[in-house]
Write a protein that holds these residues in place. Structure first.
Motif, PDB file in Angstrom:
ATOM      1  N   SER A   1       0.844  -1.191   0.000  1.00 53.33           N
ATOM      2  CA  SER A   1       0.000   0.000   0.000  1.00 53.33           C
ATOM      3  C   SER A   1       0.885   1.249   0.000  1.00 53.33           C
TER       4      SER A   1
ATOM      5  N   TRP B   1      -9.693   1.606  -3.207  1.00 55.65           N
ATOM      6  CA  TRP B   1     -10.414   1.542  -1.948  1.00 55.65           C
ATOM      7  C   TRP B   1     -11.916   1.527  -2.186  1.00 55.65           C
TER       8      TRP B   1
ATOM      9  N   ARG C   1     -14.198   2.755   3.016  1.00 51.14           N
ATOM     10  CA  ARG C   1     -12.859   3.089   3.496  1.00 51.14           C
ATOM     11  C   ARG C   1     -12.524   4.555   3.230  1.00 51.14           C
ATOM     12  N   HIS C   2     -12.942   5.059   2.080  1.00 51.43           N
ATOM     13  CA  HIS C   2     -12.749   6.477   1.791  1.00 51.43           C
ATOM     14  C   HIS C   2     -13.453   7.337   2.842  1.00 51.43           C
TER      15      HIS C   2
ATOM     16  N   ASP D   1      -4.576   0.104  -2.069  1.00 53.26           N
ATOM     17  CA  ASP D   1      -5.051  -0.941  -1.174  1.00 53.26           C
ATOM     18  C   ASP D   1      -4.362  -2.258  -1.491  1.00 53.26           C
TER      19      ASP D   1
END
Length: 266
Positions: free
Chosen positions: A96, A131, A135-136, A208
């Motif tokens: 990542s 993502w 998650r954002h 990710d």
């Protein structure tokens, strides 16, 4: 300058060989310390089998059980200071964080006056790939929440791709940074800022993980929300700086065993 990349691992057998090869192939004199929390998938054994290929460059500290990201980094910081490294990096094992960006963080400290260089997703030029929407939302929301509560001038306070000048870590009583996940990342930046060090955000592309499992959990998110309130409350109404500032005799609290493994103090 001696440069050490600290990589905590737990069940990263799919990634560990590749991330090590990617960093060493830069040929920029990076050493690597793996902090493995007893990975049942054999991550630690893979690292030990590779140490002969990278003598004096690759090291491992093995701990018994999954003790958390924050404690892994504290363990690694103490090891790094004991071995007199000048620049100490935090980095994930799962790609990542792009190994090619290590030098950008290093140069921000070495040439641009930063004491802490933060690989940032949320400054101009930074971005996130692959993502899901939730998650954002968590990440952006957490960053905004942290800035509002702490007033810290960092757009990506939960970032985990960082370069510290050794003098920053020497100035912090590491035994007083007690968080595990995102709250640990926030607390380290907050403490460095409160101690007067210069933080600089360096744009990176965060991707990710493609293989392996994320270590994110509801417990980590909750710790982050409560931890932000705790450190700012103590900063405003308590003795935060007095507690977290390094005192004589508190810099390195620990020892080494007969296998030259560092044993962090309580």
């Amino acid at each position: 300058m001696k440069k050490l990349v600290i990589i905590p691992t737990y069940n990263e057998k799919e990634n560990i060989s590749n991330i090590l090869s990617a960093i060493f192939s830069l040929q920029l004199n990076y050493h690597i310390l793996i902090i493995d929390d007893g990975s049942p998938d054999g991550t630690g054994l893979i690292v030990k089998n590779l140490m002969n290929q990278f003598p004096g460059q690759l090291f491992i500290e093995e701990r018994s059980g999954k003790l958390g990201l924050g404690t892994a980094y504290i363990h690694g910081f103490k090891w790094a200071l004991k071995h007199q490294y000048n620049y100490i990096f935090e980095m994930d094992a799962d790609f990542s964080h792009n190994p090619n960006d290590l030098e950008k963080l290093y140069l921000a400290c070495e040439n641009e006056g930063a004491d802490v260089a933060v690989g940032s997703r949320y400054v101009k030029g930074g971005k996130v790939l692959n993502w899901p929407l939730d998650r954002h939302i968590y990440s952006r929301g957490g960053s905004l929440y942290t800035k509002i509560i702490t007033w810290m001038p960092v757009n990506d306070p939960t970032a985990g791709f960082i370069c510290y000048n050794e003098r920053v870590l020497k100035s912090i009583n590491l035994d007083e940074i007690n968080f595990i996940g995102y709250a640990f990342q926030i607390a380290m930046k907050f403490t460095a800022w409160k101690l007067g060090f210069k933080l600089k955000e360096v744009p990176i592309t965060f991707q990710d993980r493609l293989v392996g499992e994320s270590k994110m959990s509801g417990k980590i998110l909750k710790e982050g929300m409560i931890g932000v309130l705790k450190i700012q409350w103590e900063s405003l109404f308590g003795a935060y700086l007095k507690r977290v500032k390094s005192q004589p005799g508190k810099l390195i609290n620990g020892s080494f065993n007969t296998e030259n493994q560092f044993i962090a103090g309580e």
